[in-house]
Design an enzyme around this catalytic site. Structure first.
Site, PDB file in Angstrom:
ATOM      1  N   HIS A   8       7.311  -7.395  -2.228  1.00  0.00           N
ATOM      2  CA  HIS A   8       7.061  -6.757  -0.923  1.00  0.00           C
ATOM      3  C   HIS A   8       8.034  -7.285   0.134  1.00  0.00           C
ATOM      4  O   HIS A   8       7.804  -7.108   1.334  1.00  0.00           O
ATOM      5  CB  HIS A   8       5.634  -7.060  -0.431  1.00  0.00           C
ATOM      6  CG  HIS A   8       4.542  -6.325  -1.138  1.00  0.00           C
ATOM      7  ND1 HIS A   8       4.647  -5.017  -1.556  1.00  0.00           N
ATOM      8  CD2 HIS A   8       3.280  -6.711  -1.476  1.00  0.00           C
ATOM      9  CE1 HIS A   8       3.505  -4.650  -2.129  1.00  0.00           C
ATOM     10  NE2 HIS A   8       2.674  -5.652  -2.100  1.00  0.00           N
ATOM     11  N   LYS A  18       0.800  -1.242   0.000  1.00  0.00           N
ATOM     12  CA  LYS A  18       0.000   0.000   0.000  1.00  0.00           C
ATOM     13  C   LYS A  18       0.830   1.289   0.000  1.00  0.00           C
ATOM     14  O   LYS A  18       0.365   2.345   0.430  1.00  0.00           O
ATOM     15  CB  LYS A  18      -1.006   0.044   1.180  1.00  0.00           C
ATOM     16  CG  LYS A  18      -1.822  -1.202   1.374  1.00  0.00           C
ATOM     17  CD  LYS A  18      -2.251  -1.871   0.097  1.00  0.00           C
ATOM     18  CE  LYS A  18      -3.329  -1.134  -0.669  1.00  0.00           C
ATOM     19  NZ  LYS A  18      -3.593  -1.889  -1.959  1.00  0.00           N
ATOM     20  N   SER A  41      -4.860   2.478   4.321  1.00  0.00           N
ATOM     21  CA  SER A  41      -4.999   1.877   2.996  1.00  0.00           C
ATOM     22  C   SER A  41      -5.007   0.348   3.095  1.00  0.00           C
ATOM     23  O   SER A  41      -5.786  -0.342   2.416  1.00  0.00           O
ATOM     24  CB  SER A  41      -3.839   2.356   2.114  1.00  0.00           C
ATOM     25  OG  SER A  41      -3.954   1.845   0.806  1.00  0.00           O
TER      26      SER A  41
HETATM   27  P1  A3P Z   1      -5.106   4.643  -0.884  1.00  0.00           P
HETATM   28  O1  A3P Z   1      -5.763   3.381  -0.412  1.00  0.00           O
HETATM   29  O2  A3P Z   1      -4.636   5.508   0.251  1.00  0.00           O
HETATM   30  O3  A3P Z   1      -5.945   5.414  -1.853  1.00  0.00           O
HETATM   31  P2  A3P Z   1      -0.137  -0.306  -3.704  1.00  0.00           P
HETATM   32  O4  A3P Z   1      -0.165  -0.181  -5.179  1.00  0.00           O
HETATM   33  O5  A3P Z   1       1.226  -0.357  -3.121  1.00  0.00           O
HETATM   34  O6  A3P Z   1      -1.045  -1.389  -3.225  1.00  0.00           O
HETATM   35  O7  A3P Z   1      -0.702   1.070  -3.113  1.00  0.00           O
HETATM   36  C1  A3P Z   1      -2.056   1.415  -3.232  1.00  0.00           C
HETATM   37  C2  A3P Z   1      -2.232   2.857  -2.790  1.00  0.00           C
HETATM   38  O8  A3P Z   1      -1.641   3.720  -3.778  1.00  0.00           O
HETATM   39  C3  A3P Z   1      -3.714   3.239  -2.696  1.00  0.00           C
HETATM   40  O9  A3P Z   1      -3.770   4.221  -1.675  1.00  0.00           O
HETATM   41  C4  A3P Z   1      -3.956   3.811  -4.081  1.00  0.00           C
HETATM   42  O10 A3P Z   1      -5.073   4.623  -4.191  1.00  0.00           O
HETATM   43  C5  A3P Z   1      -2.650   4.600  -4.279  1.00  0.00           C
HETATM   44  N1  A3P Z   1      -2.385   4.926  -5.678  1.00  0.00           N
HETATM   45  C6  A3P Z   1      -2.385   4.095  -6.737  1.00  0.00           C
HETATM   46  N2  A3P Z   1      -2.129   4.768  -7.875  1.00  0.00           N
HETATM   47  C7  A3P Z   1      -1.946   6.068  -7.533  1.00  0.00           C
HETATM   48  C8  A3P Z   1      -1.673   7.273  -8.254  1.00  0.00           C
HETATM   49  N3  A3P Z   1      -1.525   7.261  -9.565  1.00  0.00           N
HETATM   50  N4  A3P Z   1      -1.562   8.419  -7.556  1.00  0.00           N
HETATM   51  C9  A3P Z   1      -1.716   8.435  -6.220  1.00  0.00           C
HETATM   52  N5  A3P Z   1      -1.986   7.343  -5.476  1.00  0.00           N
HETATM   53  C10 A3P Z   1      -2.104   6.168  -6.123  1.00  0.00           C
HETATM   54  C1  EST Z   2      -1.263  -8.874  -2.504  1.00  0.00           C
HETATM   55  C2  EST Z   2      -0.616  -7.841  -1.866  1.00  0.00           C
HETATM   56  C3  EST Z   2      -0.510  -6.631  -2.488  1.00  0.00           C
HETATM   57  O1  EST Z   2       0.088  -5.608  -1.861  1.00  0.00           O
HETATM   58  C4  EST Z   2      -1.037  -6.445  -3.759  1.00  0.00           C
HETATM   59  C5  EST Z   2      -1.668  -7.473  -4.402  1.00  0.00           C
HETATM   60  C6  EST Z   2      -2.211  -7.244  -5.754  1.00  0.00           C
HETATM   61  C7  EST Z   2      -2.537  -8.534  -6.478  1.00  0.00           C
HETATM   62  C8  EST Z   2      -3.349  -9.436  -5.600  1.00  0.00           C
HETATM   63  C9  EST Z   2      -2.452  -9.889  -4.456  1.00  0.00           C
HETATM   64  C10 EST Z   2      -1.807  -8.714  -3.756  1.00  0.00           C
HETATM   65  C11 EST Z   2      -3.234 -10.773  -3.513  1.00  0.00           C
HETATM   66  C12 EST Z   2      -3.813 -11.988  -4.233  1.00  0.00           C
HETATM   67  C13 EST Z   2      -4.691 -11.547  -5.380  1.00  0.00           C
HETATM   68  C14 EST Z   2      -3.869 -10.672  -6.302  1.00  0.00           C
HETATM   69  C15 EST Z   2      -4.755 -10.512  -7.521  1.00  0.00           C
HETATM   70  C16 EST Z   2      -5.479 -11.902  -7.630  1.00  0.00           C
HETATM   71  C17 EST Z   2      -5.071 -12.653  -6.371  1.00  0.00           C
HETATM   72  O2  EST Z   2      -6.034 -13.518  -5.901  1.00  0.00           O
HETATM   73  C18 EST Z   2      -5.947 -10.883  -4.864  1.00  0.00           C
END
Ligand code: A3P
Ligand code: EST
Length: 293
Positions: free
Chosen positions: A106, A46, A136
């Protein structure tokens, strides 16, 4: 399939809590063979992983959005640790992929496979302030059934402070990567800086990976990777995953995309408790974060 993937318990591998199904493929992650030229995007969950993945893929594509629409982001940038019943694991997808590969991970630095350093691979690390991360992450747990039930917000916040969430404690993750950034080829960036001046940060990434961007291409990448553009892009926003696996009506993957949303979730008491935890965890580092824009 749904029963197999729905709310499995977290497992622990080499001391790190990991998503249950991911534990099944852990041996293949440990023995993974990097190739020269692999580029890894590493984050605590996140923290802007998807955003950085889209930026890097666009840089490699010279800003050509048609090229980056070829597949969903999780196929263009495979997730090393990923495993789920009935789907190719991250390691399988990567072994089949042609170079140059961009890889998402990660992993905390201490579990990051040595092979990447042996092959002189570059790593882009993105860090985000802990309060926005935990908010998040809570909503991500709610919408993606690969996670255990998060419980109440209060319970989830406790679990996070104890490091009992997938990929373990946030603090040692961000500090661990911060410590190695000078010994290794690591570009350490912050989500808050990306929000503040996206073009400046995109430029840093391009320089790090040795690509020159014209002003025109830089501007294209900037526009394609704005929060709204990515929220509207099915190849970036995870809406191609079945809603039984990720339910965007509970909370969209592209949720807020801001700095400081934690203020809408933390009570005054929770904030005080969190600040105490934070003070304890972060007193031994010069790494610092911005919690508001
Ligand atoms: P929020 O849940 O606070 O909105 P990851 O990709 O590591 O899972 O992170 C997801 C977080 O990055 C989410 O945060 C998502 O909305 C934010 N995010 C994804 N794309 C983005 C962008 N282009 N600009 C700003 N935040 C972004
Ligand atoms: C897990 C952790 C994370 O930070 C991002 C994502 C994105 C892709 C996700 C995966 C995950 C968890 C497992 C899934 C996957 C897409 C399909 C799968 O089942 C939800």
């Amino acid at each position: 399939m749904k029963d197999m993937t729905s709310r499995p318990p977290i497992k622990v591998v080499d001391g790190m809590p990991i998503l249950g199904p991911f534990a099944e493929n852990w041996e293949n992650v440990k023995t993974f063979q990097a190739r020269a030229g692999d580029l890894v995007i590493c984050t605590y969950p996140k923290s802007g992983t998807t955003w950085m993945s889209e930026i890097v893929d666009l840089i490699f594509s010279g800003g050509d959005a048609q090229k980056t629409q070829r597949d969903a982001i999780y196929l263009r940038v495979p997730f090393l640790e990923f495993a789920a019943p009935g789907m190719p694991s991250g390691t399988e997808a990567l072994n089949r992929m042609e170079s140059p590969r961009v890889i998402k991970s990660h992993l905390p630095v201490e579990l990051f496979p040595e092979t990447f350093w042996e092959k002189n691979c570059k790593v882009i690390y993105v860090a985000r302030n802990a309060k926005d991360v935990v908010v998040s992450y809570y909503h991500f747990y709610r919408m993606a059934v690969v996670h255990p039930e998060p419980g109440t917000w209060e319970e989830y916040l406790d679990a996070f402070m104890q490091g009992k969430v997938a990929f373990g404690p946030w603090s040692s993750h961000v500090k661990g990567w911060w410590e190695v950034r000078r010994q290794r080829d690591v570009l350490y960036l912050f989500y808050e800086d990306m929000l503040e001046d996206p073009k400046r940060e995109i430029q840093k990434v391009a320089e790090f990976i040795g690509k020159e961007l014209s002003e025109e291409v830089l501007e294209k990448i900037h526009q394609r990777t704005s929060f709204q553009a990515m929220k509207d892009n099915p190849m970036a926003n995870y809406t191609t995953i079945p809603s039984s696996v990720m339910d965007h009506s509970i909370s969209p993957f592209m949720r807020k995309g801001r700095c400081g949303d934690w203020k809408n979730h933390f009570t005054v008491a929770q904030n005080e408790r969190f600040d105490e935890y934070y003070g304890r965890e972060m007193s031994d580092t010069d790494l610092s974060f911005r919690f508001q824009d």
